[in-house]
Design an enzyme around this catalytic site. Sequence first.
Site, PDB file in Angstrom:
ATOM      1  N   LEU A 178       0.833  -1.210   0.000  1.00 25.54           N
ATOM      2  CA  LEU A 178       0.000   0.000   0.000  1.00 25.54           C
ATOM      3  C   LEU A 178       0.863   1.255   0.000  1.00 25.54           C
ATOM      4  O   LEU A 178       0.456   2.301  -0.486  1.00 25.54           O
ATOM      5  CB  LEU A 178      -0.892   0.024   1.247  1.00 25.54           C
ATOM      6  CG  LEU A 178      -1.914  -1.092   1.387  1.00 25.54           C
ATOM      7  CD1 LEU A 178      -2.525  -1.081   2.787  1.00 25.54           C
ATOM      8  CD2 LEU A 178      -3.019  -0.914   0.349  1.00 25.54           C
ATOM      9  N   PHE A 185      11.530   2.805   6.809  1.00 22.53           N
ATOM     10  CA  PHE A 185      11.989   1.596   7.493  1.00 22.53           C
ATOM     11  C   PHE A 185      11.202   0.353   7.123  1.00 22.53           C
ATOM     12  O   PHE A 185      11.275  -0.657   7.800  1.00 22.53           O
ATOM     13  CB  PHE A 185      11.977   1.818   9.013  1.00 22.53           C
ATOM     14  CG  PHE A 185      12.884   2.926   9.400  1.00 22.53           C
ATOM     15  CD1 PHE A 185      14.252   2.711   9.486  1.00 22.53           C
ATOM     16  CD2 PHE A 185      12.402   4.192   9.645  1.00 22.53           C
ATOM     17  CE1 PHE A 185      15.113   3.738   9.809  1.00 22.53           C
ATOM     18  CE2 PHE A 185      13.257   5.236   9.969  1.00 22.53           C
ATOM     19  CZ  PHE A 185      14.609   5.007  10.054  1.00 22.53           C
ATOM     20  N   VAL A 193       4.178  -0.877   3.978  1.00 18.33           N
ATOM     21  CA  VAL A 193       2.840  -1.090   4.518  1.00 18.33           C
ATOM     22  C   VAL A 193       2.100  -1.927   3.471  1.00 18.33           C
ATOM     23  O   VAL A 193       2.080  -1.571   2.292  1.00 18.33           O
ATOM     24  CB  VAL A 193       2.118   0.250   4.785  1.00 18.33           C
ATOM     25  CG1 VAL A 193       0.697   0.016   5.271  1.00 18.33           C
ATOM     26  CG2 VAL A 193       2.897   1.078   5.795  1.00 18.33           C
ATOM     27  N   ASP A 235       5.010  15.379  12.604  1.00 19.02           N
ATOM     28  CA  ASP A 235       5.296  15.099  11.194  1.00 19.02           C
ATOM     29  C   ASP A 235       4.027  15.281  10.352  1.00 19.02           C
ATOM     30  O   ASP A 235       3.754  14.485   9.451  1.00 19.02           O
ATOM     31  CB  ASP A 235       5.853  13.672  11.055  1.00 19.02           C
ATOM     32  CG  ASP A 235       6.609  13.467   9.749  1.00 19.02           C
ATOM     33  OD1 ASP A 235       6.985  14.473   9.107  1.00 19.02           O
ATOM     34  OD2 ASP A 235       6.822  12.295   9.370  1.00 19.02           O
ATOM     35  N   GLY A 277       7.724   3.339   3.624  1.00 20.89           N
ATOM     36  CA  GLY A 277       8.323   4.381   4.451  1.00 20.89           C
ATOM     37  C   GLY A 277       9.817   4.159   4.497  1.00 20.89           C
ATOM     38  O   GLY A 277      10.347   3.338   3.738  1.00 20.89           O
TER      39      GLY A 277
HETATM   40  P1  ATP Z   1       7.951   7.520   6.809  1.00 23.75           P
HETATM   41  O1  ATP Z   1       9.281   6.925   6.726  1.00 23.75           O
HETATM   42  O2  ATP Z   1       7.557   8.335   5.580  1.00 23.75           O
HETATM   43  O3  ATP Z   1       7.676   8.246   8.078  1.00 23.75           O
HETATM   44  P2  ATP Z   1       6.728   5.168   7.788  1.00 23.75           P
HETATM   45  O4  ATP Z   1       7.718   4.074   7.596  1.00 23.75           O
HETATM   46  O5  ATP Z   1       6.599   5.690   9.171  1.00 23.75           O
HETATM   47  O6  ATP Z   1       6.931   6.320   6.754  1.00 23.75           O
HETATM   48  P3  ATP Z   1       3.930   5.371   7.156  1.00 23.75           P
HETATM   49  O7  ATP Z   1       4.075   6.800   6.773  1.00 23.75           O
HETATM   50  O8  ATP Z   1       3.127   5.074   8.370  1.00 23.75           O
HETATM   51  O9  ATP Z   1       5.340   4.641   7.250  1.00 23.75           O
HETATM   52  O10 ATP Z   1       3.325   4.581   5.918  1.00 23.75           O
HETATM   53  C1  ATP Z   1       3.908   4.634   4.631  1.00 23.75           C
HETATM   54  C2  ATP Z   1       2.800   4.715   3.586  1.00 23.75           C
HETATM   55  O11 ATP Z   1       1.963   3.543   3.679  1.00 23.75           O
HETATM   56  C3  ATP Z   1       1.849   5.893   3.764  1.00 23.75           C
HETATM   57  O12 ATP Z   1       2.304   7.041   3.113  1.00 23.75           O
HETATM   58  C4  ATP Z   1       0.552   5.357   3.172  1.00 23.75           C
HETATM   59  O13 ATP Z   1       0.553   5.501   1.771  1.00 23.75           O
HETATM   60  C5  ATP Z   1       0.597   3.881   3.495  1.00 23.75           C
HETATM   61  N1  ATP Z   1      -0.141   3.588   4.743  1.00 23.75           N
HETATM   62  C6  ATP Z   1       0.293   3.750   6.009  1.00 23.75           C
HETATM   63  N2  ATP Z   1      -0.624   3.369   6.909  1.00 23.75           N
HETATM   64  C7  ATP Z   1      -1.683   2.960   6.199  1.00 23.75           C
HETATM   65  C8  ATP Z   1      -2.984   2.436   6.554  1.00 23.75           C
HETATM   66  N3  ATP Z   1      -3.335   2.278   7.831  1.00 23.75           N
HETATM   67  N4  ATP Z   1      -3.830   2.102   5.553  1.00 23.75           N
HETATM   68  C9  ATP Z   1      -3.463   2.258   4.257  1.00 23.75           C
HETATM   69  N5  ATP Z   1      -2.269   2.731   3.854  1.00 23.75           N
HETATM   70  C10 ATP Z   1      -1.386   3.084   4.804  1.00 23.75           C
END
Ligand code: ATP
Length: 361
Positions: A19, A24, A27, A139, A22
């Site tokens: 989906l 690390f 998703v 953020d 990020g």
């Molecule tokens: P970053 O490194 O950018 O902070 P992260 O590793 O913390 O990212 P998230 O930002 O939580 O990860 O999620 C990455 C992507 O996955 C989001 O931009 C979104 O497109 C998708 N995503 C995250 N959570 C969900 C969810 N609950 N349902 C659907 N898609 C999601």
Amino acid sequence: MALFKPENVEDFYEIEEVLGSGHFGQVRKVCERTSRTHWAGKFLKIRKTACSRLGLDRTSVEREVEILQILHHPNIVALKDVFESRSEVVLILELVSGGELFDFIAEKENLLECEAIEFLKQILEGLKFMHKNNIVHFDLKPENIMLSDKGSPHPNIKLIDFGLAHHFCQGEEYRSTSGTPQYIAPEMISNEPLSTAADMWSIGVITYILLSGLSPFQGETDEETLKNVIATNYQFNKHYFSMTSSMAKDFIMKLLIKTPNERMTAEECLVHPWIKPITRTQADKRSRSSINMRSFKKFNAKRKWKMSYNMVLMCNRLVSLRLPCKSNSNPDPLQRQCESDTEETESKPASLLRRRLSSSS
Ligand code: ATP
């Protein structure tokens, strides 16, 4: 602290398509085997040793989980479960299937201020709840504002990504220099003690962009952007704000204030006349003003392009880290990763490069 289940996540969930990604991990859509319900699985790589180059340290994931456990609100993504293996933690989250708010808006022909406000209200309700619980997101940006289901006539806002969020203890002084230059508050850049006001600055920036398609502090490089933020150097360009109401500008001006405690709180925003009009004239003004859709569409297209560019760059870095490369002189690029607003990553100022590395005393 949440129970990090030691079982294999795949015994309970079928893993489906990606989906999003990020810094690390990924998703992915997951399907619960017993109920056939869909969820989002956030797969986070955990650092195996303290000096390991890849992944997050476990305490950082514990912090994200602890925060999500506190936040039960219709405008905040819900956490269902947590699984842990030797190298990975998987957060099972509510599936947010409507995509990003900015993409949803960019598909429209036009949007009145009063329609945009309906979304903003929900963001503010989520923030009000978060801040009441002494949690700050740190953020807030378009990528982290999603919609539950864009097919519904009134899609629900869901705030996501609590990876940089912090739960303040009573009297705690917390500093952090993580974030995204375009949306970051001046006190973060100057490494001063932080508060809920940092999120309110980001709301000011997001609202400014939403109405005009311009980013108030964006410079040619990240350094220039940060300098503009520090100087709180912005104006309402007549050409871009010709369709904007004076109440909307007043709302933004009460958020983009350098001194944190002079900014409106989420609670105060919700009773600002632009959000909650008292008189008929105020309500009418909002229905006659609209967002600058042409400029907004351009902003969003550029933003998506940058996101793809940065993703390719990050993947290349990951590949080069996995391959033994003697000529790589960069000490720890992944630990120091931060979202850049420009394509030229070499120009990132060192003070803002760290993600999930902050201090509290
Ligand atoms: P970053 O490194 O950018 O902070 P992260 O590793 O913390 O990212 P998230 O930002 O939580 O990860 O999620 C990455 C992507 O996955 C989001 O931009 C979104 O497109 C998708 N995503 C995250 N959570 C969900 C969810 N609950 N349902 C659907 N898609 C999601």
